[in-house]
Scaffold this motif. Structure first.
Motif, mmCIF file in Angstrom:
data_model
loop_
_atom_site.group_PDB
_atom_site.id
_atom_site.type_symbol
_atom_site.label_atom_id
_atom_site.label_comp_id
_atom_site.label_asym_id
_atom_site.label_seq_id
_atom_site.Cartn_x
_atom_site.Cartn_y
_atom_site.Cartn_z
ATOM 1 N N GLU A 83 0.854 -1.194 0.000
ATOM 2 C CA GLU A 83 0.000 0.000 0.000
ATOM 3 C C GLU A 83 0.884 1.236 0.000
ATOM 4 O O GLU A 83 1.825 1.313 0.803
ATOM 5 C CB GLU A 83 -0.842 0.049 1.276
ATOM 6 C CG GLU A 83 -1.949 -0.926 1.375
ATOM 7 C CD GLU A 83 -2.663 -0.782 2.723
ATOM 8 O OE1 GLU A 83 -2.674 0.328 3.302
ATOM 9 O OE2 GLU A 83 -3.199 -1.804 3.179
ATOM 10 N N PRO A 84 0.595 2.204 -0.861
ATOM 11 C CA PRO A 84 1.380 3.441 -0.810
ATOM 12 C C PRO A 84 1.201 4.097 0.559
ATOM 13 O O PRO A 84 0.108 4.139 1.108
ATOM 14 C CB PRO A 84 0.759 4.311 -1.910
ATOM 15 C CG PRO A 84 0.019 3.360 -2.789
ATOM 16 C CD PRO A 84 -0.398 2.209 -1.916
ATOM 17 N N GLY A 85 2.304 4.550 1.132
ATOM 18 C CA GLY A 85 2.233 5.241 2.413
ATOM 19 C C GLY A 85 2.065 4.339 3.614
ATOM 20 O O GLY A 85 1.791 4.831 4.716
ATOM 21 N N SER A 86 2.198 3.035 3.454
ATOM 22 C CA SER A 86 2.055 2.121 4.588
ATOM 23 C C SER A 86 3.076 2.488 5.661
ATOM 24 O O SER A 86 4.226 2.803 5.364
ATOM 25 C CB SER A 86 2.269 0.674 4.146
ATOM 26 O OG SER A 86 2.185 -0.191 5.259
ATOM 27 N N ASP A 87 2.662 2.443 6.913
ATOM 28 C CA ASP A 87 3.571 2.809 7.994
ATOM 29 C C ASP A 87 4.127 1.591 8.735
ATOM 30 O O ASP A 87 4.776 1.725 9.762
ATOM 31 C CB ASP A 87 2.896 3.775 8.969
ATOM 32 C CG ASP A 87 1.669 3.181 9.636
ATOM 33 O OD1 ASP A 87 1.223 2.088 9.209
ATOM 34 O OD2 ASP A 87 1.141 3.797 10.579
ATOM 35 N N VAL A 88 3.875 0.387 8.192
ATOM 36 C CA VAL A 88 4.470 -0.825 8.751
ATOM 37 C C VAL A 88 5.159 -1.593 7.626
ATOM 38 O O VAL A 88 4.771 -1.500 6.462
ATOM 39 C CB VAL A 88 3.434 -1.738 9.459
ATOM 40 C CG1 VAL A 88 2.821 -1.042 10.656
ATOM 41 C CG2 VAL A 88 2.380 -2.230 8.518
ATOM 42 N N VAL A 89 6.186 -2.345 7.983
ATOM 43 C CA VAL A 89 6.960 -3.109 7.003
ATOM 44 C C VAL A 89 6.103 -4.221 6.418
ATOM 45 O O VAL A 89 5.487 -5.003 7.144
ATOM 46 C CB VAL A 89 8.232 -3.702 7.653
ATOM 47 C CG1 VAL A 89 8.999 -4.540 6.637
ATOM 48 C CG2 VAL A 89 9.112 -2.602 8.228
ATOM 49 N N ARG A 90 6.054 -4.236 5.097
ATOM 50 C CA ARG A 90 5.301 -5.256 4.353
ATOM 51 C C ARG A 90 6.150 -5.743 3.174
ATOM 52 O O ARG A 90 7.128 -5.104 2.800
ATOM 53 C CB ARG A 90 4.000 -4.671 3.805
ATOM 54 C CG ARG A 90 3.041 -4.182 4.858
ATOM 55 C CD ARG A 90 1.740 -3.694 4.201
ATOM 56 N NE ARG A 90 0.874 -3.047 5.146
ATOM 57 C CZ ARG A 90 0.104 -3.662 6.035
ATOM 58 N NH1 ARG A 90 0.097 -4.961 6.100
ATOM 59 N NH2 ARG A 90 -0.667 -2.976 6.849
ATOM 60 N N PHE A 91 5.710 -6.835 2.574
ATOM 61 C CA PHE A 91 6.357 -7.366 1.382
ATOM 62 C C PHE A 91 6.417 -6.280 0.303
ATOM 63 O O PHE A 91 5.467 -5.538 0.107
ATOM 64 C CB PHE A 91 5.564 -8.578 0.857
ATOM 65 C CG PHE A 91 6.134 -9.153 -0.404
ATOM 66 C CD1 PHE A 91 7.127 -10.108 -0.346
ATOM 67 C CD2 PHE A 91 5.692 -8.718 -1.643
ATOM 68 C CE1 PHE A 91 7.674 -10.632 -1.508
ATOM 69 C CE2 PHE A 91 6.227 -9.236 -2.808
ATOM 70 C CZ PHE A 91 7.221 -10.195 -2.734
ATOM 71 N N GLY A 92 7.533 -6.201 -0.389
ATOM 72 C CA GLY A 92 7.693 -5.260 -1.494
ATOM 73 C C GLY A 92 8.213 -3.889 -1.085
ATOM 74 O O GLY A 92 8.512 -3.059 -1.936
ATOM 75 N N MET A 93 8.317 -3.642 0.213
ATOM 76 C CA MET A 93 8.763 -2.337 0.687
ATOM 77 C C MET A 93 10.275 -2.291 0.855
ATOM 78 O O MET A 93 10.929 -3.314 1.025
ATOM 79 C CB MET A 93 8.104 -1.998 2.025
ATOM 80 C CG MET A 93 6.615 -1.764 1.902
ATOM 81 S SD MET A 93 5.851 -1.332 3.472
ATOM 82 C CE MET A 93 6.437 0.344 3.664
ATOM 83 N N GLY A 94 10.789 -1.071 0.836
ATOM 84 C CA GLY A 94 12.183 -0.834 1.158
ATOM 85 C C GLY A 94 12.280 -0.408 2.608
ATOM 86 O O GLY A 94 11.414 0.305 3.107
ATOM 87 N N VAL A 95 13.316 -0.877 3.292
ATOM 88 C CA VAL A 95 13.508 -0.575 4.702
ATOM 89 C C VAL A 95 14.962 -0.162 4.912
ATOM 90 O O VAL A 95 15.870 -0.897 4.555
ATOM 91 C CB VAL A 95 13.198 -1.808 5.590
ATOM 92 C CG1 VAL A 95 13.314 -1.472 7.061
ATOM 93 C CG2 VAL A 95 11.837 -2.389 5.276
#
Length: 157
Positions: A83-95
């Motif tokens: 989800e754009p703007g997600s505030d928790v780490v999810r699959f596909g995100m950069g951390v």
């Protein structure tokens, strides 16, 4: 050595190639990961045709095995877009993480076949990704005795 013995030896070598193991984990993929699977399938189909035309039995066996693997991976692929703007780490995100020593690293969490730590991508089933899922900016995760603080999240990597 007669030709009959040579062919038998060749068949034995071809029979020993075995199948590529398919992971038992969910086959989550990013859009990029799905494109990589499609490209691999197209390349293998082309290679299969060449091997058939050249009657290269060993190459034919290897390409057929890889084609079975990538076909299975394509069939089980589950496209997942954060989800754009997600505030928790999810699959596909950069951390972006900061370690105890102040050193920063950046990982994008991707599918198993797409993961390449040398290029900044890690598998969603890796210990680091598992430790990060569901955490937010400022949270910490401990992996292999090292503590990492989440200092930045990005939806696209």
């Amino acid at each position: 050595m007669s030709r009959a013995f040579t062919r038998e030896d060749d068949n034995e070598a071809i029979a020993d190639i075995g199948e590529r193991p398919v992971s038992s984990h969910r086959n989550l993929v990013t859009e990029h990961g799905l494109a990589l699977i499609e490209a691999e399938l197209a390349e293998l189909r082309e290679e299969l045709g060449k091997a058939e035309r050249q009657a290269d039995r060993e190459r034919l066996a290897l390409v057929s095995r890889d084609l079975r693997y990538w076909t299975a991976r394509r069939e089980s692929a589950e496209l997942s877009v954060p989800e754009p703007g997600s505030d928790v780490v999810r699959f596909g995100m950069g951390v972006t993480l900061e370690g105890d020593d102040g050193k920063k690293v950046h990982w994008k969490i991707v599918g198993e076949d797409e993961a390449d730590p040398a290029k900044g991508t890690i598998s969603h089933v890796s210990p680091m990704a598992v430790a990060l899922f569901g955490k937010s900016l400022g949270d910490t995760a401990t992996v292999n005795g090292n503590e990492w603080e989440i200092v930045k999240l990005t939806s696209g990597g």
